[in-house]
Design a protein around this motif. Sequence first.
Motif, PDB file in Angstrom:
ATOM      1  N   LEU A 160      -1.812 -41.433 -10.117  1.00 37.46           N
ATOM      2  CA  LEU A 160      -2.699 -41.571 -11.280  1.00 37.46           C
ATOM      3  C   LEU A 160      -2.437 -42.881 -12.023  1.00 37.46           C
ATOM      4  CD1 LEU A 160      -2.515 -37.897 -12.580  1.00 37.46           C
ATOM      5  CD2 LEU A 160      -4.429 -38.972 -11.388  1.00 37.46           C
ATOM      6  N   ARG A 161      -1.184 -43.299 -12.094  1.00 34.20           N
ATOM      7  CA  ARG A 161      -0.863 -44.577 -12.752  1.00 34.20           C
ATOM      8  C   ARG A 161      -1.531 -45.746 -12.031  1.00 34.20           C
ATOM      9  NH1 ARG A 161       4.391 -42.288 -12.895  1.00 34.20           N
ATOM     10  NH2 ARG A 161       4.972 -41.601 -14.974  1.00 34.20           N
ATOM     11  N   VAL A 162      -1.497 -45.703 -10.687  1.00 32.70           N
ATOM     12  CA  VAL A 162      -2.119 -46.785  -9.913  1.00 32.70           C
ATOM     13  C   VAL A 162      -3.630 -46.798 -10.140  1.00 32.70           C
ATOM     14  CG1 VAL A 162      -2.565 -47.664  -7.587  1.00 32.70           C
ATOM     15  CG2 VAL A 162      -0.297 -46.777  -8.168  1.00 32.70           C
ATOM     16  N   ILE A 163      -4.244 -45.625 -10.140  1.00 32.91           N
ATOM     17  CA  ILE A 163      -5.696 -45.548 -10.392  1.00 32.91           C
ATOM     18  C   ILE A 163      -6.019 -46.132 -11.760  1.00 32.91           C
ATOM     19  CG2 ILE A 163      -7.601 -43.957 -10.830  1.00 32.91           C
ATOM     20  CD1 ILE A 163      -6.476 -42.153  -8.664  1.00 32.91           C
ATOM     21  N   HIS A 164      -5.247 -45.774 -12.769  1.00 30.42           N
ATOM     22  CA  HIS A 164      -5.481 -46.288 -14.126  1.00 30.42           C
ATOM     23  C   HIS A 164      -5.380 -47.813 -14.160  1.00 30.42           C
ATOM     24  CE1 HIS A 164      -4.106 -46.930 -18.462  1.00 30.42           C
ATOM     25  NE2 HIS A 164      -5.358 -46.550 -18.524  1.00 30.42           N
ATOM     26  N   LYS A 165      -4.385 -48.344 -13.484  1.00 29.04           N
ATOM     27  CA  LYS A 165      -4.202 -49.795 -13.426  1.00 29.04           C
ATOM     28  C   LYS A 165      -5.387 -50.475 -12.750  1.00 29.04           C
ATOM     29  CE  LYS A 165      -1.268 -53.251 -11.171  1.00 29.04           C
ATOM     30  NZ  LYS A 165      -0.122 -53.443 -10.238  1.00 29.04           N
ATOM     31  N   GLU A 166      -5.846 -49.920 -11.632  1.00 29.65           N
ATOM     32  CA  GLU A 166      -6.952 -50.516 -10.890  1.00 29.65           C
ATOM     33  C   GLU A 166      -8.260 -50.446 -11.683  1.00 29.65           C
ATOM     34  OE1 GLU A 166      -6.688 -52.146  -7.968  1.00 29.65           O
ATOM     35  OE2 GLU A 166      -4.525 -51.837  -8.180  1.00 29.65           O
ATOM     36  N   LEU A 167      -8.498 -49.347 -12.368  1.00 28.42           N
ATOM     37  CA  LEU A 167      -9.704 -49.224 -13.194  1.00 28.42           C
ATOM     38  C   LEU A 167      -9.708 -50.269 -14.312  1.00 28.42           C
ATOM     39  CD1 LEU A 167      -9.991 -45.326 -13.480  1.00 28.42           C
ATOM     40  CD2 LEU A 167     -11.489 -46.846 -12.164  1.00 28.42           C
ATOM     41  N   THR A 309     -18.196 -36.014   0.040  1.00 31.36           N
ATOM     42  CA  THR A 309     -17.875 -37.442  -0.040  1.00 31.36           C
ATOM     43  C   THR A 309     -18.971 -38.159  -0.813  1.00 31.36           C
ATOM     44  OG1 THR A 309     -16.653 -37.409   2.039  1.00 31.36           O
ATOM     45  CG2 THR A 309     -17.517 -39.533   1.312  1.00 31.36           C
ATOM     46  N   ARG A 310     -18.579 -38.975  -1.770  1.00 33.59           N
ATOM     47  CA  ARG A 310     -19.605 -39.678  -2.542  1.00 33.59           C
ATOM     48  C   ARG A 310     -19.123 -41.038  -3.018  1.00 33.59           C
ATOM     49  NH1 ARG A 310     -20.369 -38.685  -8.277  1.00 33.59           N
ATOM     50  NH2 ARG A 310     -18.422 -38.021  -9.277  1.00 33.59           N
ATOM     51  N   GLU A 311     -20.112 -41.859  -3.349  1.00 33.60           N
ATOM     52  CA  GLU A 311     -19.886 -43.225  -3.838  1.00 33.60           C
ATOM     53  C   GLU A 311     -20.500 -43.332  -5.223  1.00 33.60           C
ATOM     54  OE1 GLU A 311     -21.848 -47.617  -2.990  1.00 33.60           O
ATOM     55  OE2 GLU A 311     -22.054 -46.013  -1.500  1.00 33.60           O
ATOM     56  N   TYR A 312     -19.756 -43.890  -6.192  1.00 34.63           N
ATOM     57  CA  TYR A 312     -20.274 -43.976  -7.554  1.00 34.63           C
ATOM     58  C   TYR A 312     -19.493 -45.023  -8.350  1.00 34.63           C
ATOM     59  CZ  TYR A 312     -16.206 -41.008  -8.508  1.00 34.63           C
ATOM     60  OH  TYR A 312     -14.924 -40.500  -8.579  1.00 34.63           O
ATOM     61  N   ASN A 313     -19.998 -45.315  -9.559  1.00 39.55           N
ATOM     62  CA  ASN A 313     -19.326 -46.235 -10.478  1.00 39.55           C
ATOM     63  C   ASN A 313     -18.669 -45.404 -11.566  1.00 39.55           C
ATOM     64  OD1 ASN A 313     -18.540 -48.109 -12.386  1.00 39.55           O
ATOM     65  ND2 ASN A 313     -20.350 -49.404 -12.128  1.00 39.55           N
ATOM     66  N   ALA A 314     -17.346 -45.407 -11.612  1.00 39.74           N
ATOM     67  CA  ALA A 314     -16.615 -44.565 -12.564  1.00 39.74           C
ATOM     68  C   ALA A 314     -16.852 -44.984 -14.007  1.00 39.74           C
ATOM     69  CB  ALA A 314     -15.119 -44.603 -12.257  1.00 39.74           C
ATOM     70  N   ALA A 315     -17.297 -46.233 -14.224  1.00 46.50           N
ATOM     71  CA  ALA A 315     -17.521 -46.723 -15.585  1.00 46.50           C
ATOM     72  C   ALA A 315     -18.925 -46.418 -16.096  1.00 46.50           C
ATOM     73  CB  ALA A 315     -17.277 -48.233 -15.647  1.00 46.50           C
ATOM     74  N   GLY A 318     -21.625 -41.023 -18.328  1.00 50.85           N
ATOM     75  CA  GLY A 318     -21.656 -39.672 -17.802  1.00 50.85           C
ATOM     76  C   GLY A 318     -20.845 -39.459 -16.539  1.00 50.85           C
ATOM     77  N   GLU A 319     -20.220 -40.529 -15.997  1.00 52.89           N
ATOM     78  CA  GLU A 319     -19.433 -40.402 -14.776  1.00 52.89           C
ATOM     79  C   GLU A 319     -17.947 -40.235 -15.111  1.00 52.89           C
ATOM     80  OE1 GLU A 319     -19.636 -39.835 -11.818  1.00 52.89           O
ATOM     81  OE2 GLU A 319     -21.590 -40.448 -11.055  1.00 52.89           O
ATOM     82  N   SER A 320     -17.203 -39.717 -14.157  1.00 49.32           N
ATOM     83  CA  SER A 320     -15.748 -39.633 -14.278  1.00 49.32           C
ATOM     84  C   SER A 320     -15.149 -39.665 -12.891  1.00 49.32           C
ATOM     85  CB  SER A 320     -15.331 -38.346 -14.998  1.00 49.32           C
ATOM     86  OG  SER A 320     -15.658 -37.204 -14.220  1.00 49.32           O
ATOM     87  N   LEU A 321     -13.943 -40.194 -12.793  1.00 46.08           N
ATOM     88  CA  LEU A 321     -13.216 -40.190 -11.529  1.00 46.08           C
ATOM     89  C   LEU A 321     -12.262 -39.013 -11.573  1.00 46.08           C
ATOM     90  CD1 LEU A 321     -11.458 -43.291  -9.892  1.00 46.08           C
ATOM     91  CD2 LEU A 321     -10.701 -40.944  -9.584  1.00 46.08           C
ATOM     92  N   ASP A 322     -12.519 -38.009 -10.755  1.00 49.75           N
ATOM     93  CA  ASP A 322     -11.684 -36.811 -10.711  1.00 49.75           C
ATOM     94  C   ASP A 322     -10.753 -36.892  -9.506  1.00 49.75           C
ATOM     95  OD1 ASP A 322     -13.114 -35.991 -12.885  1.00 49.75           O
ATOM     96  OD2 ASP A 322     -14.289 -34.476 -11.834  1.00 49.75           O
ATOM     97  N   PHE A 323      -9.449 -36.752  -9.784  1.00 53.17           N
ATOM     98  CA  PHE A 323      -8.460 -36.858  -8.708  1.00 53.17           C
ATOM     99  C   PHE A 323      -7.246 -36.023  -9.069  1.00 53.17           C
ATOM    100  CE2 PHE A 323      -5.277 -39.264  -6.092  1.00 53.17           C
ATOM    101  CZ  PHE A 323      -5.890 -39.100  -4.853  1.00 53.17           C
ATOM    102  N   LEU A 324      -6.862 -35.116  -8.169  1.00 55.88           N
ATOM    103  CA  LEU A 324      -5.663 -34.296  -8.325  1.00 55.88           C
ATOM    104  C   LEU A 324      -5.642 -33.518  -9.641  1.00 55.88           C
ATOM    105  CD1 LEU A 324      -2.997 -36.828  -6.967  1.00 55.88           C
ATOM    106  CD2 LEU A 324      -4.240 -35.053  -5.698  1.00 55.88           C
TER     107      LEU A 324
END
Length: 387
Positions: A160-167, A309-315, A318-324
């Motif tokens: 999750l830390r890596v995802i936050h950094k990349e976003l 499986t899907r492709e989207y823009n987390a920003a 109304g979108e969110s990146l859901d992981f774990l």
Amino acid sequence: MTGQIPDNQSASDSHLPQKLAVLRQKLRLKAKQEKRFRFYSLYGHIANLDTLKAAWHIIRANKGAPGVDGMTIQQVEQNGVESFLQDIQTSLKERTYRPDRVRRVYIEKANGKMRPLGIPTLRDRVVQAATLLILEPIFEADFKECSFGFRPGRSAHDALRVIHKELKQGRCAVYDVDLASYFDSIPHDKLMKCVEMRISDGSVLKLIRMWLKAPVEEREQGKPPKITRNKKGTPQGGVISPLLANIYLHWFDVAFHSKEGPAVWAKATLIRYADDFVILARYITPRIKAFVESKIEEWLGLEINREKTREYNAAAAGESLDFLGYSFRYCKDIYGRNRRYWSLAPSRQALQRERDAIRQLTSHKQCFTPVTVLINKINRQVEGWAK
């Protein structure tokens, strides 16, 4: 990011017997220094009583349900752990060890579907844990930084830390890939070739083949047991299964970061936790998707679940990146300033599962449960979820 993610404690071999800890360190260093070295003469270390004792402590700490023989941890302790382990050692040294059937049970997934679990007997779990203790440092030396699941010193919070950094760095385009029944669909022949790239000890390879091919027993009340043999897959619930699953998908990690992979030509980032992974980039191009699909389906022989499986823009609004079990959202500043920030919170699905669990513990069916017992159950549930 709202809330604090607790620091992950690095894995340590300090709880292991000194000789075993030193051996693991030597195996790790050798694997790190010689990337093409194939290890031999490992079987004797697996059959060593110190290794089996360390494996027993791991199994005991994890608790778990009994296998097809009904043997529990309490029964082993009553009958004598020392004699239990010595019998295992004798069967390994005399090459008479054969795994028992794997007990098939089902647990409910978040979407309401049932996930099959395979529960080996305690005896088999001890041998698998002993094998894990010897093989883990070898393959850990090879695994990539993008892999976080079921690895010592790494956790979901690190991913999750890596995802936050990349976003925050602007890689908001997400390719969220779902593998269909990954643990049940790993091809045995291809998996063994991956293992053999590092292990040449025929006795160790035979152990792994026997576990992969062990019969699965499924029982229904009032019916005779149903016995099946799997031609592919490694059962979720087996001690060795997470390592085998990581060994197989490691080669996708390698391809992704090679000169021909999206990490180089698209500056994309892969974050993988076992079979759950997302790819973050500034743009998800058809070339990235084609690369992933070809490596996963044609190269590894797995199946991508196109519905999930899907492709989207987390920003996007109304979108969110859901992981774990967590959700990243691009939120407006709460003070009204003209800026946004990435927030992290438990996902809606994770919150709903916890509410359902609490409702079960506080329902009218618990009316005869003593209050102190009920409070302890609720506290364990909430504390476990919080971790």
